[in-house]
Design a protein around this motif. Structure first.
Motif, mmCIF file in Angstrom:
data_model
loop_
_atom_site.group_PDB
_atom_site.id
_atom_site.type_symbol
_atom_site.label_atom_id
_atom_site.label_comp_id
_atom_site.label_asym_id
_atom_site.label_seq_id
_atom_site.Cartn_x
_atom_site.Cartn_y
_atom_site.Cartn_z
ATOM 1 N N ILE A 104 -95.779 20.980 -1.700
ATOM 2 C CA ILE A 104 -95.477 21.284 -0.301
ATOM 3 C C ILE A 104 -96.603 20.729 0.553
ATOM 4 O O ILE A 104 -97.754 21.134 0.415
ATOM 5 N N VAL A 105 -96.278 19.771 1.421
ATOM 6 C CA VAL A 105 -97.267 19.100 2.248
ATOM 7 C C VAL A 105 -97.372 19.831 3.576
ATOM 8 O O VAL A 105 -96.378 20.023 4.267
ATOM 9 N N GLY A 106 -98.593 20.236 3.943
ATOM 10 C CA GLY A 106 -98.797 20.907 5.208
ATOM 11 C C GLY A 106 -98.247 22.324 5.219
ATOM 12 O O GLY A 106 -97.756 22.845 4.228
ATOM 13 N N SER A 119 -83.104 28.002 17.751
ATOM 14 C CA SER A 119 -83.400 26.685 18.291
ATOM 15 C C SER A 119 -83.550 25.673 17.159
ATOM 16 O O SER A 119 -83.934 26.009 16.038
ATOM 17 N N VAL A 120 -83.228 24.395 17.492
ATOM 18 C CA VAL A 120 -83.408 23.300 16.533
ATOM 19 C C VAL A 120 -84.404 22.275 17.066
ATOM 20 O O VAL A 120 -84.525 21.186 16.494
ATOM 21 N N LYS A 121 -85.133 22.612 18.129
ATOM 22 C CA LYS A 121 -86.112 21.709 18.712
ATOM 23 C C LYS A 121 -87.493 21.999 18.120
ATOM 24 O O LYS A 121 -87.862 23.154 17.923
ATOM 25 N N VAL A 122 -88.237 20.939 17.869
ATOM 26 C CA VAL A 122 -89.585 21.067 17.334
ATOM 27 C C VAL A 122 -90.496 21.647 18.404
ATOM 28 O O VAL A 122 -90.552 21.139 19.533
ATOM 29 N N THR A 123 -91.187 22.705 18.079
ATOM 30 C CA THR A 123 -92.064 23.370 19.039
ATOM 31 C C THR A 123 -93.380 22.600 19.180
ATOM 32 O O THR A 123 -93.765 21.840 18.272
ATOM 33 N N PRO A 124 -94.092 22.786 20.287
ATOM 34 C CA PRO A 124 -95.394 22.104 20.430
ATOM 35 C C PRO A 124 -96.379 22.494 19.323
ATOM 36 O O PRO A 124 -97.226 21.674 18.936
ATOM 37 N N GLU A 125 -96.284 23.724 18.830
ATOM 38 C CA GLU A 125 -97.193 24.120 17.751
ATOM 39 C C GLU A 125 -96.887 23.350 16.461
ATOM 40 O O GLU A 125 -97.793 23.064 15.667
ATOM 41 N N SER A 126 -95.616 23.036 16.240
ATOM 42 C CA SER A 126 -95.230 22.330 15.017
ATOM 43 C C SER A 126 -95.480 20.830 15.098
ATOM 44 O O SER A 126 -95.517 20.156 14.063
ATOM 45 N N ILE A 137 -98.589 19.908 13.195
ATOM 46 C CA ILE A 137 -98.381 19.950 11.746
ATOM 47 C C ILE A 137 -97.647 18.709 11.276
ATOM 48 O O ILE A 137 -98.003 18.088 10.264
ATOM 49 N N LEU A 138 -96.607 18.303 12.026
ATOM 50 C CA LEU A 138 -95.856 17.107 11.645
ATOM 51 C C LEU A 138 -96.709 15.848 11.755
ATOM 52 O O LEU A 138 -96.552 14.912 10.962
ATOM 53 N N ASP A 139 -97.625 15.814 12.727
ATOM 54 C CA ASP A 139 -98.520 14.665 12.832
ATOM 55 C C ASP A 139 -99.415 14.553 11.598
ATOM 56 O O ASP A 139 -99.645 13.456 11.071
ATOM 57 N N GLU A 140 -99.923 15.681 11.113
ATOM 58 C CA GLU A 140 -100.760 15.664 9.918
ATOM 59 C C GLU A 140 -99.951 15.251 8.683
ATOM 60 O O GLU A 140 -100.447 14.502 7.826
ATOM 61 N N ARG A 186 -87.569 30.920 9.793
ATOM 62 C CA ARG A 186 -87.036 29.839 10.625
ATOM 63 C C ARG A 186 -88.002 28.650 10.523
ATOM 64 O O ARG A 186 -88.893 28.496 11.355
ATOM 65 N N ARG A 187 -87.792 27.822 9.508
ATOM 66 C CA ARG A 187 -88.821 26.835 9.188
ATOM 67 C C ARG A 187 -88.210 25.578 8.583
ATOM 68 O O ARG A 187 -87.033 25.560 8.242
ATOM 69 N N VAL A 188 -89.082 24.568 8.453
ATOM 70 C CA VAL A 188 -88.792 23.344 7.700
ATOM 71 C C VAL A 188 -89.949 23.131 6.733
ATOM 72 O O VAL A 188 -91.119 23.223 7.118
ATOM 73 N N GLU A 189 -89.618 22.846 5.490
ATOM 74 C CA GLU A 189 -90.622 22.565 4.475
ATOM 75 C C GLU A 189 -90.553 21.092 4.097
ATOM 76 O O GLU A 189 -89.467 20.548 3.878
ATOM 77 N N ILE A 190 -91.707 20.465 4.021
ATOM 78 C CA ILE A 190 -91.817 19.064 3.610
ATOM 79 C C ILE A 190 -92.360 19.048 2.184
ATOM 80 O O ILE A 190 -93.497 19.446 1.953
#
Length: 281
Positions: free
Chosen positions: A125-127, A136-143, A146-149, A231-235
């Motif tokens: 699991i990365v990050g 909601s299905v929009k990426v929050t500013p807090e996330s 994390i996605l940038d990393e 309510r999450r997405v796992e990479i």
């Protein structure tokens, strides 16, 4: 005159009750002393090894003690250094040396403080979890951070990356259908995928999956705060390369069309100048 009968009354032939109690007590004491005698280590003998002379338990004594403990359903302690416990564990596992497996097994390592998910195969699991607002299905500013990393780590690699979206029980109203909960989890995964592609991650390595509410981090969370991590997405970064899933068999190519011999004969050949002059005459 009548005289009184001097015959003795018939005595009771039954034993008093205390006799039975005393007999039970004697039997218990005898059993207790037998157990003490069995548990006593054998004394050292002349000419024996130092370990036996020092009073080390012999094999017969071990067998007797193990038999008594097994009769009382005794469970050996894996962390104990008692020779009887070690012998029982060795026999249960059927190994030559039971001491090698006495160490407790460590829990699987994960990115979080407590392991929340175990996946088949080599998945990492990365990050952290990419969280979403309720419904909601929009990426929050807090996330976004994390996605940038995550994009920085997986950019340029050819290993397959799973983008798995999840939903919580409070994302949709109670009358919502399972298909609606699956759709919102899939749309969250697609939103994270689109963001990673925009950051330079190759779309060939990304695999989008929707998990609905089937894999919650908190199973029994009854308020919005407890459901927030569901309510999450796992990479998940796998160890399988994209090339391993592709078919690299050679594609047969069509052979070049050959000119038929008949057509070759009909082709006009260049004439010799002298022949052409003779024909002209």
């Amino acid at each position: 005159m009548s005289s009184k009968c001097k015959c003795k009354k018939t005595e009771c032939e039954e034993c008093p009750e205390w006799i039975f109690t005393f007999a039970d007590l004697v039997m218990l004491m005898m059993g207790f002393f037998v157990i003490l005698w069995v548990l006593k280590p054998p004394a050292g003998k002349q000419g024996a090894s130092d370990a036996t002379t020092a009073g080390a338990p012999g094999q017969q004594w071990k067998d007797a003690v193990i038999g008594i403990r097994e009769a009382f359903d005794y469970k050996p302690d894996p962390n104990s250094h008692d020779p009887i416990d070690m012998e029982m564990i060795k026999r249960a596992r059927g190994t030559k040396n039971g001491a090698e497996n006495l160490q407790p097994r460590k829990a699987p390592a994960g990115t979080d403080k407590n392991v929340t998910a175990l996946r088949p195969g080599k998945h990492i699991i990365v990050g952290s979890h990419v969280l979403f607002d309720q419904g909601s299905v929009k990426v929050t500013p807090e996330s976004v951070q994390i996605l940038d990393e995550i994009a920085e780590k997986i950019r340029g690699h050819t290993a397959i990356v799973l983008v798995k979206g999840h939903a919580s029980l409070d994302d949709l109203p109670d009358p919502s259908t399972p298909q609606q909960r699956m759709d919102i989890s899939l749309r969250r995964a697609q939103a994270a995928q689109d963001y990673l592609i925009g950051k330079g991650v190759s779309p060939d390595v990304l695999r989008v999956q929707g998990c609905s509410t089937f894999e919650p981090v908190h199973q029994r969370a009854y308020n919005s705060a407890g459901q927030s991590e569901n309510r999450r997405v796992e990479i998940e970064w796998t160890s399988q390369l994209v090339e391993e899933r592709q078919d690299h068999s050679s594609v047969p190519t069509a052979p070049l069309a050959e000119t038929p011999a008949a057509e070759t004969d009909k082709t006009e050949k260049p004439q010799n100048p002298s022949d052409a002059a003779a024909k002209a005459e």
